[in-house]
Structures are given as C-alpha cells and as structure tokens.
Design a protein around this motif. Structure first.
Motif, short mmCIF file in Angstrom:
data_model
loop_
_atom_site.label_atom_id
_atom_site.label_comp_id
_atom_site.label_asym_id
_atom_site.label_seq_id
_atom_site.Cartn_x
_atom_site.Cartn_y
_atom_site.Cartn_z
N GLU A 87 43.35 50.77 40.37
CA GLU A 87 44.35 50.55 39.33
C GLU A 87 45.76 50.60 39.91
N LEU A 88 45.97 51.46 40.93
CA LEU A 88 47.30 51.56 41.52
C LEU A 88 47.58 50.37 42.43
N VAL A 89 46.63 50.06 43.31
CA VAL A 89 46.77 48.93 44.23
C VAL A 89 45.53 48.04 44.05
N PRO A 90 45.56 47.09 43.13
CA PRO A 90 44.37 46.27 42.88
C PRO A 90 44.02 45.43 44.10
N PRO A 91 42.74 45.12 44.30
CA PRO A 91 42.34 44.29 45.44
C PRO A 91 42.92 42.89 45.31
N THR A 92 43.11 42.26 46.45
CA THR A 92 43.66 40.91 46.47
C THR A 92 42.64 39.91 45.95
N ARG A 93 43.13 38.71 45.64
CA ARG A 93 42.25 37.66 45.16
C ARG A 93 41.22 37.28 46.22
N SER A 94 41.67 37.22 47.46
CA SER A 94 40.74 36.90 48.55
C SER A 94 39.66 37.97 48.68
N GLN A 95 40.06 39.26 48.50
CA GLN A 95 39.08 40.33 48.60
C GLN A 95 38.04 40.22 47.49
N LEU A 96 38.48 39.91 46.28
CA LEU A 96 37.55 39.77 45.16
C LEU A 96 36.57 38.62 45.40
N VAL A 97 37.10 37.49 45.87
CA VAL A 97 36.24 36.33 46.10
C VAL A 97 35.24 36.61 47.22
N TRP A 98 35.71 37.23 48.31
CA TRP A 98 34.81 37.52 49.43
C TRP A 98 33.71 38.48 49.01
N ASP A 99 34.05 39.52 48.23
CA ASP A 99 33.04 40.48 47.76
C ASP A 99 32.02 39.81 46.84
N ALA A 100 32.50 38.87 46.00
CA ALA A 100 31.57 38.18 45.11
C ALA A 100 30.58 37.32 45.90
N VAL A 101 31.06 36.63 46.93
CA VAL A 101 30.16 35.82 47.77
C VAL A 101 29.19 36.71 48.52
N ASP A 102 29.68 37.84 49.02
CA ASP A 102 28.82 38.76 49.76
C ASP A 102 27.74 39.35 48.86
N SER A 103 28.02 39.44 47.56
CA SER A 103 27.05 40.00 46.61
C SER A 103 26.04 38.98 46.13
N GLY A 104 26.22 37.71 46.47
CA GLY A 104 25.22 36.73 46.12
C GLY A 104 25.71 35.56 45.30
N ALA A 105 26.98 35.55 44.87
CA ALA A 105 27.50 34.41 44.14
C ALA A 105 27.69 33.24 45.10
N ARG A 106 27.21 32.08 44.76
CA ARG A 106 27.19 30.96 45.70
C ARG A 106 28.12 29.81 45.28
N ARG A 107 28.34 29.59 44.03
CA ARG A 107 29.17 28.47 43.57
C ARG A 107 30.48 29.02 42.99
N GLU A 160 32.97 33.72 37.26
CA GLU A 160 32.40 34.61 36.24
C GLU A 160 32.36 36.05 36.70
N VAL A 161 32.08 36.27 37.99
CA VAL A 161 31.99 37.65 38.51
C VAL A 161 33.37 38.28 38.63
N THR A 162 34.34 37.51 39.15
CA THR A 162 35.67 38.06 39.43
C THR A 162 36.64 37.93 38.26
N GLU A 163 36.25 37.15 37.22
CA GLU A 163 37.11 36.90 36.07
C GLU A 163 38.41 36.22 36.48
N LEU A 164 38.36 35.42 37.53
CA LEU A 164 39.50 34.64 37.96
C LEU A 164 39.38 33.22 37.41
N LYS A 165 40.49 32.51 37.41
CA LYS A 165 40.48 31.12 36.98
C LYS A 165 39.79 30.26 38.03
N PRO A 166 39.12 29.19 37.61
CA PRO A 166 38.42 28.33 38.59
C PRO A 166 39.36 27.76 39.65
N THR A 167 40.60 27.43 39.27
CA THR A 167 41.53 26.90 40.27
C THR A 167 41.88 27.96 41.32
#
Length: 848
Positions: free
Chosen positions: A785-805, A811-818
């Motif tokens: 909450e104090l220092v949120p993870p970066t967008r790249s960190q969220l995307v990399w963690d989602a791919v490492d957890s099994g998200a492929r597309r 959907e996992v990171t709640e980020l915009k598709p763009t």
C-alpha cells in the motif's frame, strides 16, 4: 599489280524472297504444295477417262474416303486423341495389362512343383526321382532370377517398340491424327468421293476447269498440316499475372472458398507452379479444397497439392500445381502410373503395391536430393492419388523404412476398431523391462517400458541393475487415458511394483481403485505431499544403497552401490499424477503449486536410480501448460525421455507439442472421436518409446480392471520406508474414502500435528502465495500500500503464475489491456518475457 575484286553476289533471289509477302507468299506456298497438283489431277482426270475407268475410279475414291472418315472417328493406335494420350501411351496401357497377365502366369509356374513322382526302389521303398533340372527348380533364388530376366526382356522389348514408333512413324504431336467429328470428316473426305463423280455429268469445258480449281484448292488445304491439337493454353502464355487474376476471381472473392486470401512467393516454370497461400481471415489455409484450385486454374484435381510444413503457421500453406499434367484416362488401380504423373515430390517413385486385409499398402522411394522422409505428409499423398472420401488422409498411415523409403498403408478398415481384450500374460514384464499394453496398427504388440535394465552391473544375488522409466501422456476427457493407466496399474501390481496415484478429478477417475492401490489421494494438497514423500523415500534409498555391495561385469565385489536393483531390497515405485495441468492451472497462486512442481521435478531428476518413476497425464496437448519456472522446465525435460502416449485431443496440432527431441517426424493425423462404423475410439493413441516415429495403437480394455488386479498381492513399502514417507502415507487408510475437500482438511491437520511435535526437525513447506519475486525479502504486509508494485512487476508475476494471453493478464492484474500490451512488449524487449506463438512465458527473473 593485280587488284583484288570483291566477289559479287546475286541479290535477285533475296529481292524476290523479300517481295513474297501477303498474297504472293500464299501463292508461292500453294505452288510448292503437292496437294495442289494431286487435287487438280483428281478434278481433271474424269474428263479424260472412259466410262469403265471413271466407274472404277469413283468407287475406289469413295472407299478410300469412307475408310479415311472411319479411321478419323474410331479410337486406335493410328492417331492421337486429345484427352486420351498419345498412341505410345495407348499401347503402354495395353502392354501393362499384358504384363500383369504375364506376371500372373509366371507366379503360377513358380508355385508349381516340378519334381518327378517317386519310384519304387530295390528294397521296396519309395525313392525320390532326381531329374536333370531338379537342381534349377530347387535353386533358392530361382523366383528372383526368373523375375529379373523377365523384367529385363520386357524392358528391352518396350524400348525397341518406343524407338521404332518414334523413328518410323509421322510426328504424332500434330493435329493430323486428332479425332474429327462426322461433319468435319464429311467436309474433309467427302470431296474425294464427289470430285470423280462429276465425270458422269455432261458439263461445258469451263465447268470442268471450275471443278479442277476446286479440287486443286481442296488438295492443297488437306495436304497442309493443321494446327497442333494441344496448343499452348491461355494461362501458359499469360504467366503469373493470369494465375493471380484467376485466384482473385475464383478463390479470394467474397463468396469464394477462401475470401481475402493471397498468393505469395509465386514461382512459375515449364510444368509446375509453386506458391504460398496466405489466409488473412480466421480460416486455416489448408481448409482450401484442391477441387476449387483445379477449377480456378483449369487443371485436374490430382494435379493440385496443398500442404502445410511443420514450420508454417496455420494461416499459411504451400501450393503446388502440375500445369502440364496429362489428362489421360489413367487406370485408378495403377498407382505407380498415377503417382508418376501427379507426384508432389519430383523424382519420387511409388512401387510394391499390395492388397491387405484392411486395404492396400505401397512404398515410396524419394530421390537422393530433394524432399526428405520428414516432409512427406498423408494429405499430399491423398491429393496426388485423388483418393475418395473426406477422411482419405486419415486413412493413410506412414512408416519410415530408411532414409529414403516410406511405407504407406491405406486402411479403409481400421484393424483396431474392434477393440483389444485384456491379456494378463501380455502384462508380464520381460527381461528388457517391457510390458504389452495393447496392439498397434500393424498387428505388432504396443510396448510400454517400466524398467531399463543394465546387466553389466548386478546385485549380490545376480539381479541386473535397473533404472525407472518416466512416462507422459495427454488426451481430452473420454479419449481413453484411464484405460491405459488401468492396464499399467494391473501390470505394476502383477510385477511387484508399488503404485501411488494422485487423482486430479477428486477421486472420480479411479473410484473403483480406492482399495486396490497402495496410496491414492484425491486433493491437490495430497498430490503435493505425495511428491514430497517420494523425494524422502528416494533420499533414504540412496543413503542405504551407499552401504551395499555389488558385482561388476567381471564378477568382482565392490562397495557402495549407486544404482537400483529391483527387490534388493526395495520394490520399484511408480507415482502417477493424473490431470496434472489441472493441479497447476486451476489456481496458479495456491499454496500447493510451487511445492508440487519442485517435488515432481525432483522425482524426475533424482529418483530414477532409486527405482522410482513419475507418470504424468495432462489434457492440454502442450507441456507449456504446467508453467515456465525452473521446476516446470525440469519436468518437461524428464518427461521427454521415457514413454509418451498421445490420445485424442480437441486440437488438431497434436504433434507440435513441446516434446523437444521427441517431436514426431511426421505430422500426425488427428484421432477421430468415432470409427467409420460408428464405434467409439476410446483407448486409441499414438505411442512412442525411444523413437521419433509415433505409431497408432489401442490399449487393452476390461470392464472391471480393479477386480482383475485383486488376484495379485498388493505391494507396499517396508516399515522403515513407510516411516520415512511421513504421516500422510502412514495414515492413508484414515482418509482413503474421504472426498477431496475432507481429505485436504485432514492432511492439513496432520501436517500441523507433525510440525508441532517436539524434538523433530520441522519440514518447511512453502504455502505462502507468491506476489512478488520468490527471493524478495519483504516483511511488512502493508508495504504494497505504501509502495505499490510497478506495472511491469504485476505483469511479470501474472505471467509467472500461469497467465498466457494479454486478456488473462489484464483480468489478473486489473490493468487496462493497452497497459498490459505495452508492459509485455517492454518486458520482451528487455529479455524478461518471450512469446511462443501467442502465449507469453517468463524468460528470466525481473530483478536478474
């Protein structure tokens, strides 16, 4: 001094030649035509003949005209018919039929017995009579020698006829001998009968001159050779532009078979057009039928070949069109002749056509240079031979004989359609470690290896060393994976193997086996504990084997055994994880995922020499579905080294799985859901054991295999190994009949009890969900909450957890598709992610 005078040339002829244009050139050509004089003589001769001579001439000319017309309208070797081949080909077809009759007579003679009847000897017994030719008739190579001499004689005779036909007869390529219609023959041959008949008519002198001029014109016209019957067609003269235009008009139009498609890399030579079909829509390029292309390019269907090499995406396919392919009426049963005219592999040869109980088979010899055996595809063969039926390519089964020869079996009836009954004797392991789990397409037993023996190293009892063999299989629900697994469970129990099984369906897949397996778990958490117990048992076995003695190849006794000897003193163990991808993908952030991957990879890498094998079943036909971290990579590598079974899947690209060196040499045909007779194809699969060539086989089936296995003792671990395996194994009877949820709750309580015991070194199990990097040292739960993870960190963690597309990542990171698209491209540019087709995978850690 003599002067040199340049020789003067007479340019009179040249001037005359240059002036002979237009009408003069035509007149000069007529003057040189023998038909002009023959026709004039035929028109003027009746005026000089007597009545008797005129009558004979008229009847003779009429007979010649009738014979000429009949020969022009009847088929035969004396002329050339468009659409039916040249006269030489006409004779060759008849010659081939005669050759087949000769072969049948020769085989009959070879099969006959030529020995003389026995005679009565001096002692009253029958004695074999030896004739002069008995040595020749009993010669072991007599059939081969007879065939060779017969073939040589036939070949020499055909070459002699071909030479005589080419040298002694006129040019058969011209239209002289093409087939004429009755009206055309009446206009061509009719004047030959009508002109002499004009002598019976009383006409003035000028009328006879008119008849003579008409006859001279007719003779000159008939004598002139007509245009060839096979002129160059419009598309040959037009070149590539004509084909591209026809493609747009017939194929790529809005209502065409492949709208908005394109032809790329077009190459046109004398007799072949090659190009690449590019589909710009969702339709695959191979969905284009060869009939559509044959209509567009005005060629026979078998002259069109459409196929997709392994390195091409589904949106592309290669197109080959034989432009000068002969449209003769080929004998469809004469496969070598059909293949010679329409083969998609230049220089190849089809031979040894044989009928089988299920269809026919033949062999293909590829040229020394050109297409290799790995490039041959059933679809190309079916198109070239113009085989009937929508599933004609699925009926063809290819088997490599050597580097240039392929055996093709065209099976209209699948020999596996009737099913394979269970045979207990076949499940008995042989001295090579194989058991027979079914039968393949060619009637051979389908082998599955449980152990790999090495007789060079032995135990003190003389038993050969062995290593366990891992196994991998894939297939959709209902494909028959359970049938093969149940056969293997019977074989393991029969041969003294300890069987552990983790059912990813919550126990529904192996409900009849609850009391007939040494250890069965139904929860994902239990599958993790089973893998960790296997690691602990293998480590215990290694520690004990280090204190054992063994015998080398020369009989010397050595200390410290680094290999496994079955039942000295340990029994082999096979751990099966069914629906393994469901254990990983259902919740990639669950606490059991990382420990499960680590334990399975450890079994695969370290436990073979301890007699412990891993068997993994998945539904998605791609090993990338189990993840992309180091443990998942190790699992993929170890599963590629043993038994592989590929069942029916919902996808057609069953052969492009992540199998590394075990990738099939040939594009495998998708297994159907039903046979042509309507029966189910459960248990039908492709099997590979140490080979790159996969063979279609079918597993043995029994309605109640668990009951069959009960006649054999149930192997289990020794008491010492059971203690090492842990409380989850020791208390397995307490939760054997619980459902998956209750079992997981029970095992978690057992784990907590074990951790709470004093004087016991705790076993660390990482059950914390991984949000950031695994090695990140973060203690403050509110740090995000104090220092949120970066967008790249969220995307990399989602791919490492099994998200492929990108959609799944959003959907996992709640980020915009763009934002997700930009982050994945940025991570790929920095080497943190890599893309396989359309799926993202982690390449290295984000902080590496």
């Amino acid at each position: 001094m003599a002067t040199t005078t340049a020789p003067q040339t007479d340019d009179k002829d040249d001037d005359t030649t240059q002036e002979l244009t237009g009408i003069r050139a035509r007149v000069a050509e007529l003057q040189r035509s023998p038909g002009l004089y023959a026709g004039a003589a035929l028109g003027l001769a009746p005026t000089l003949m007597t009545d008797g001579q005129l009558l004979v001439t008229t009847f003779g000319a009429t007979g010649v005209a009738a014979g000429w017309a009949a020969l022009g309208m009847l088929p035969g070797p004396w002329r050339w018919l468009p659409g039916n081949g040249e006269p030489w080909e006409w004779m060759c077809r008849s010659s081939r039929r005669g050759y087949r009759r000769t072969l049948r007579r020769m085989r009959a003679r070879l099969a006959q017995g030529h020995s003389l009847p026995p005679t009565l000897g001096a002692d009253g017994r029958l004695v074999d009579t030896l004739g002069v030719a008995d040595g020749w008739y009993a010669h072991p190579k007599r059939p081969a020698l007879v065939r060779e001499v017969t073939a040589d004689a036939r070949r020499a005779r055909c070459e002699l006829l071909r030479t005589a036909w080419a040298r002694l007869l006129p040019d058969w390529q011209t239209g002289w001998w093409r087939r004429y219609s009755p009206v055309e023959m009446a206009l061509r041959a009719g004047p030959l009968a009508a002109i002499p008949a004009t002598g019976f008519v009383d006409m003035p002198w000028w009328a006879h001159l008119v008849v003579g001029s008409i006859a001279a014109s007719w003779g000159a016209r008939v004598w002139a050779k007509p245009d060839p019957a096979n002129p160059e067609t419009e598309q040959e003269a037009a070149g590539e532009d004509w084909y591209l235009a026809r493609w747009v008009e017939w194929i790529a139009c809005d209502r065409g078979p492949l709208p908005a498609s394109k032809l790329a890399s077009v190459h046109l030579d004398d007799d072949k057009l090659t190009a690449v079909i590019v589909s710009t829509t969702a339709r695959p390029a191979t969905s284009l039928a060869q009939d559509s292309v044959s209509i567009a390019f005005d060629v026979p269907p078998r002259a069109v070949n459409i196929y997709r090499p392994d390195d091409m995406p589904a949106s592309r396919a290669k197109l080959t069109v034989r432009l000068r392919a002969k449209v003769t009426e080929l004998d469809e049963d004469d496969l070598p002749a059909v293949w010679k005219g329409f083969s998609p592999y230049p220089g190849s040869q089809l031979y040894d056509v044989e009928d089988t109980p299920f269809g026919r088979k033949f062999k293909i010899l590829l040229p020394r240079r050109g297409a290799g055996v790995s490039e041959v595809q059933p679809r190309s063969i079916a198109q070239a031979l113009d085989m009937e039926g929508e599933d004609s390519a699925a009926r063809l089964h290819l088997r490599v004989l050597d580097a240039r020869r392929i055996e093709v079996n065209d099976m209209s009836i699948n020999p596996l359609a009737g099913g394979i009954p269970l045979d207990l004797n076949a499940l008995r392991m042989d001295d090579q470690g194989y058991v027979t789990v079914g039968r393949d397409l060619y009637g051979a037993p389908a082998k599955w290896r449980l152990l790999k023996f090495d007789p060079k190293r032995r135990g003190l009892s003389g038993g050969a060393s062995a290593s366990a063999v891992h196994s991998f299989g894939s297939g959709t629900t209902g494909a028959g994976k359970t049938s093969l697994e149940e056969d293997l469970q019977i074989a393991q129990r029969m041969n003294g193997f300890v069987s552990w099984l983790a059912d990813g369906k919550g126990g529904a897949g192996y409900a009849p086996w609850m009391n007939d397996l040494d250890w069965i778990v139904k929860s994902f958490y239990g599958a993790m504990l089973m893998g960790q117990a296997a690691n602990a048992v293998s480590e215990s076995r290694y520690a004990e084997q280090m204190t054992m003695q063994w015998l080398d190849a020369e009989g010397y006794t050595e200390n410290g055994r680094s290999f496994f000897v079955p039942f000295e003193p340990f029994a082999p163990v096979v751990i099966t994880w069914d629906e393994f991808n469901e254990m990983i993908l259902k919740d990639p952030t669950a606490d059991h995922v990382k420990p499960l991957l680590r334990s399975v990879s450890s079994v695969g890498r370290l436990s073979r020499a301890a007699g412990m094998a891993a068997r993994v079943w998945v539904q998605i036909p791609n090993l990338d579905s189990i993840g992309s971290d180091a443990s998942a990579n190790a699992i993929r590598d170890m599963l590629q080294s043993g038994n592989i079974a590929l069942f029916r899947t919902a996808r057609s690209d069953v052969d492009v799985m992540s199998l590394g060196s075990r990738t099939p040499e040939f594009r495998l045909s998708p297994l159907p859901e039903r046979f042509p007779d309507g029966s189910e194809t459960g248990g039908l699969f492709y099997i590979a054991d140490g080979k790159a060539q996969y063979t279609q086989s079918r597993a043995m089936f029994h309605t109640n295999p668990a009951r069959v296995s009960r006649q054999f003792p149930l192997p289990t671990l020794t008491d010492r190994e059971a203690e090492v395996a842990g409380a989850a194994y020791l208390r397995r009877e307490e939760y054997r009949h619980l459902d998956a949820a209750d079992e997981e709750q029970f095992l978690r309580e057992v784990f907590k009890e074990e951790q709470a015991k004093p004087n016991r070194r705790p076993t660390v199990i990482d059950i914390r969900p991984q949000v950031g990097p695994a090695d990140a040292d973060v203690d403050d739960e509110d740090l995000d909450e104090l220092v949120p993870p970066t967008r790249s960190q969220l995307v990399w963690d989602a791919v490492d957890s099994g998200a492929r597309r990108n959609k799944q990542i959003a959907e996992v990171t709640e980020l915009k598709p763009t934002n997700v698209a930009g982050a994945t491209k940025r991570l790929e540019r920095h080497g943190k992610l890599h893309k396989i087709e359309r799926d993202w995978h982690t390449a290295e850690r984000l902080d590496a």
